[in-house]
Enzyme design. Structure first.
Site, PDB file in Angstrom:
ATOM      1  N   HIS A 122     -26.879  10.482 -57.899  1.00  0.00           N
ATOM      2  CA  HIS A 122     -25.594  11.051 -56.684  1.00  0.00           C
ATOM      3  C   HIS A 122     -26.172  12.303 -55.983  1.00  0.00           C
ATOM      4  CE1 HIS A 122     -22.297  11.325 -54.012  1.00  0.00           C
ATOM      5  NE2 HIS A 122     -21.304  11.636 -54.960  1.00  0.00           N
ATOM      6  N   GLN A 128     -23.455   6.154 -62.132  1.00  0.00           N
ATOM      7  CA  GLN A 128     -23.825   6.556 -60.722  1.00  0.00           C
ATOM      8  C   GLN A 128     -23.807   7.983 -61.481  1.00  0.00           C
ATOM      9  OE1 GLN A 128     -20.510   8.753 -58.231  1.00  0.00           O
ATOM     10  NE2 GLN A 128     -22.594   8.499 -56.587  1.00  0.00           N
ATOM     11  N   TYR A 177     -21.623  17.128 -54.191  1.00  0.00           N
ATOM     12  CA  TYR A 177     -22.219  17.751 -55.583  1.00  0.00           C
ATOM     13  C   TYR A 177     -24.081  17.687 -54.922  1.00  0.00           C
ATOM     14  CZ  TYR A 177     -18.005  14.526 -55.887  1.00  0.00           C
ATOM     15  OH  TYR A 177     -17.019  14.582 -55.618  1.00  0.00           O
ATOM     16  N   THR A 211     -14.429   6.993 -58.710  1.00  0.00           N
ATOM     17  CA  THR A 211     -13.979   8.146 -59.765  1.00  0.00           C
ATOM     18  C   THR A 211     -12.119   7.391 -59.702  1.00  0.00           C
ATOM     19  OG1 THR A 211     -15.120   9.801 -59.314  1.00  0.00           O
ATOM     20  CG2 THR A 211     -13.013  10.663 -59.769  1.00  0.00           C
ATOM     21  N   ASN A 259     -21.956  13.458 -50.961  1.00  0.00           N
ATOM     22  CA  ASN A 259     -20.774  14.029 -50.927  1.00  0.00           C
ATOM     23  C   ASN A 259     -20.547  15.599 -51.322  1.00  0.00           C
ATOM     24  OD1 ASN A 259     -20.270  11.309 -49.624  1.00  0.00           O
ATOM     25  ND2 ASN A 259     -19.266  10.610 -52.044  1.00  0.00           N
ATOM     26  N   GLY A 309     -15.881  -0.199 -51.373  1.00  0.00           N
ATOM     27  CA  GLY A 309     -15.320   0.729 -52.092  1.00  0.00           C
ATOM     28  C   GLY A 309     -13.566   0.334 -52.340  1.00  0.00           C
ATOM     29  N   ARG A 310     -12.613   0.256 -51.334  1.00  0.00           N
ATOM     30  CA  ARG A 310     -11.120  -0.043 -51.635  1.00  0.00           C
ATOM     31  C   ARG A 310     -11.354  -0.893 -51.611  1.00  0.00           C
ATOM     32  NH1 ARG A 310     -10.420   4.612 -47.261  1.00  0.00           N
ATOM     33  NH2 ARG A 310     -11.946   3.507 -46.805  1.00  0.00           N
TER      34      ARG A 310
HETATM   35  C1  LIG Z   1     -10.749   6.130 -55.282  1.00  0.00           C
HETATM   36  C2  LIG Z   1     -12.168   6.450 -54.796  1.00  0.00           C
HETATM   37  C3  LIG Z   1     -12.714   7.643 -55.774  1.00  0.00           C
HETATM   38  C4  LIG Z   1     -14.293   7.521 -55.215  1.00  0.00           C
HETATM   39  N1  LIG Z   1     -15.336   8.163 -56.215  1.00  0.00           N
HETATM   40  C5  LIG Z   1     -16.775   8.371 -55.809  1.00  0.00           C
HETATM   41  C6  LIG Z   1     -17.893   8.370 -56.386  1.00  0.00           C
HETATM   42  O1  LIG Z   1     -17.505   9.129 -57.808  1.00  0.00           O
HETATM   43  N2  LIG Z   1     -18.896   8.513 -56.216  1.00  0.00           N
HETATM   44  C7  LIG Z   1     -19.703   8.475 -54.706  1.00  0.00           C
HETATM   45  O2  LIG Z   1     -20.297   8.941 -54.844  1.00  0.00           O
HETATM   46  N3  LIG Z   1     -18.671   8.054 -54.129  1.00  0.00           N
HETATM   47  C8  LIG Z   1     -16.952   8.155 -54.335  1.00  0.00           C
HETATM   48  N4  LIG Z   1     -15.902   7.451 -53.914  1.00  0.00           N
HETATM   49  C9  LIG Z   1     -16.822   7.236 -51.985  1.00  0.00           C
HETATM   50  C10 LIG Z   1     -16.762   5.861 -52.083  1.00  0.00           C
HETATM   51  O3  LIG Z   1     -17.628   4.965 -52.469  1.00  0.00           O
HETATM   52  C11 LIG Z   1     -17.388   5.128 -50.727  1.00  0.00           C
HETATM   53  O4  LIG Z   1     -17.943   5.694 -50.174  1.00  0.00           O
HETATM   54  C12 LIG Z   1     -15.822   5.055 -49.512  1.00  0.00           C
HETATM   55  O5  LIG Z   1     -14.696   4.676 -50.502  1.00  0.00           O
HETATM   56  C13 LIG Z   1     -16.053   4.276 -48.506  1.00  0.00           C
HETATM   57  O6  LIG Z   1     -15.541   2.560 -48.759  1.00  0.00           O
HETATM   58  P1  LIG Z   1     -14.868   2.390 -48.348  1.00  0.00           P
HETATM   59  O7  LIG Z   1     -14.419   2.661 -47.323  1.00  0.00           O
HETATM   60  O8  LIG Z   1     -15.554   0.345 -48.791  1.00  0.00           O
HETATM   61  O9  LIG Z   1     -13.564   2.309 -49.246  1.00  0.00           O
HETATM   62  C14 LIG Z   1     -14.987   7.339 -53.479  1.00  0.00           C
HETATM   63  C15 LIG Z   1     -13.415   6.766 -53.365  1.00  0.00           C
HETATM   64  C16 LIG Z   1     -11.857   6.975 -53.810  1.00  0.00           C
HETATM   65  C17 LIG Z   1     -11.357   6.111 -52.352  1.00  0.00           C
END
Ligand SMILES: Cc1cc2nc3c(=O)[nH]c(=O)nc-3n(C[C@H](O)[C@H](O)[C@H](O)COP(=O)(O)O)c2cc1C
Length: 353
Positions: A172, A98, A177, A25, A175, A310-311
């Site tokens: 989704h 998603q 939702y 997001t 988390n 993700g990050r």
């Molecule tokens: C800025 C940000 C926004 C995220 N938005 C979503 C989202 O929209 N939907 C979702 O399922 N997870 C979301 N997540 C979780 C990520 O998909 C992921 O599970 C999480 O960052 C852990 O992975 P990483 O350690 O590789 O970053 C978000 C995480 C971050 C940091």
């Protein structure tokens, strides 16, 4: 041994590698909560991921979680997503979106009406609104007769995703939702056949997946789950039985993939992976390092077919090339995660820059 950097066939999708960009997001939707040309540029920059899962996107106005998240329920939003799909495809990438209905993880200050949920149980915590942080409100419990309408919203959004030229959708169900709210004992106290037992709690999610698969094809539909996760005030008991019932209902559909967020109980997660008959995507769900070593080990030992980061992708548009070559990674700028326009969005440097 499977190699992370080699192609993988996911149903009809030829992925160039096994690395998946996580849904993230970023709160940068434009007028009418439609993705902008900047979003198209952001995703196109990351098209070397084997698969992109685009950010949580509301299938209806009532399903919006946060300010300026994109939707997929108007023609303007569909056109915005078409720009994104075209830009990613032009770079040879693959992208699903998603579908995220917030349920009780929203606020009247965001959607102009009381959030809905399986039951009138207020989550602990606060939500970000344009007027600052606000305590979650008591949601309105959806009536049984309203449930087909919510299913129809997911179906409509999925059809729009196809019309926009996206490669599929991810439901989704993680988390905290709406879909996980139905699965979770801590959010669902229904007595109408959609709560009370593991099978009944799994039923709504299975109905959504079944309807969306019927509308656009099961091979266009993935699903994300976070069993025993605690994000957004969710709490679950009878976890093993609930997720076993869910996978029993989903397996016959032949979905595109199951996307599992790892929890503390890794043995339980292995059981889920063993029960699932299709492809698996794995993400650590903030439980541990999300790096090359973890990704390669998870693919090597058969934990997963595809590894989701993700990050790393957020801060490194060319993450795949950086991991392949052992290059240093850009750090995430945490001040621009959820705002900032192009800053912290499309301006992370490439290796070649
Ligand atoms: C800025 C940000 C926004 C995220 N938005 C979503 C989202 O929209 N939907 C979702 O399922 N997870 C979301 N997540 C979780 C990520 O998909 C992921 O599970 C999480 O960052 C852990 O992975 P990483 O350690 O590789 O970053 C978000 C995480 C971050 C940091």
């Amino acid at each position: 041994m499977p190699n992370l950097f080699e192609p993988f066939t996911l149903a009809g999708l030829e992925l160039t590698n096994r690395l998946v960009m996580a849904p993230l997001t970023r709160n940068r939707a434009g007028a009418g909560e439609a993705p902008t040309a900047l979003a198209a540029e952001y995703y196109a920059q990351r098209a070397s991921a084997g698969l992109i899962i685009a950010e949580g996107t509301q299938p209806s106005a009532a399903g919006q979680a946060y300010p300026h998240t994109p939707g997929l329920h108007t023609d303007e939003q569909t056109a915005g997503w078409a720009q994104v799909a075209d830009a990613v495809h032009a770079r040879g990438g693959k992208i699903v979106v998603q579908l995220m209905h917030a349920g009780r993880i929203s606020h009247e200050a965001i959607i102009g009406t009381r959030p809905v949920a399986p039951s009138a149980i207020t989550p602990a915590g606060q939500v970000y609104t344009e007027q600052g942080m606000k305590d979650f409100e008591e949601p309105r419990a959806l009536e049984t007769a309203e449930l087909p309408g919510v299913v129809a919203e997911f179906v409509d959004a999925a059809r729009r995703a196809m019309a926009a030229g996206l490669d599929g959708v991810e439901l989704h169900a993680a988390n905290g939702y709406l879909l996980q709210q139905f699965l979770a004992t801590g959010a669902n106290s229904r007595t109408d056949g959609y709560g009370g037992t593991p099978e009944y709690r799994a039923r709504f999610v299975i109905e959504v997946a079944t309807a969306v698969a019927a509308a656009i094809g099961a091979d266009k539909v993935g699903i994300r789950i976070s069993p025993a996760g605690t994000m957004n005030g969710i709490s679950e008991t009878e976890v093993a039985a609930t997720y076993a019932a869910l996978l029993d209902g989903l397996n016959p559909l032949g979905l595109l993939y199951l996307h599992i967020l790892e929890g503390q109980d890794t043995v339980f997660h292995e059981k889920l992976r063993a029960q699932w008959t299709g492809a698996v995507i794995f993400n650590t769900g903030f439980t541990g390092p999300s790096d090359l070593g973890t990704a390669q080990a998870a693919v090597d030992d058969g934990t997963t077919d595809l590894f989701c980061i993700g990050r790393g992708f957020l801060a490194n548009p060319d993450l795949v090339e950086r991991l392949r070559s052992g290059a240093d990674l850009n750090e995430v700028d945490t001040t621009t995660l959820y705002s900032g326009g192009a800053k912290g969005y499309t301006d992370y440097p490439l290796l070649s820059a």
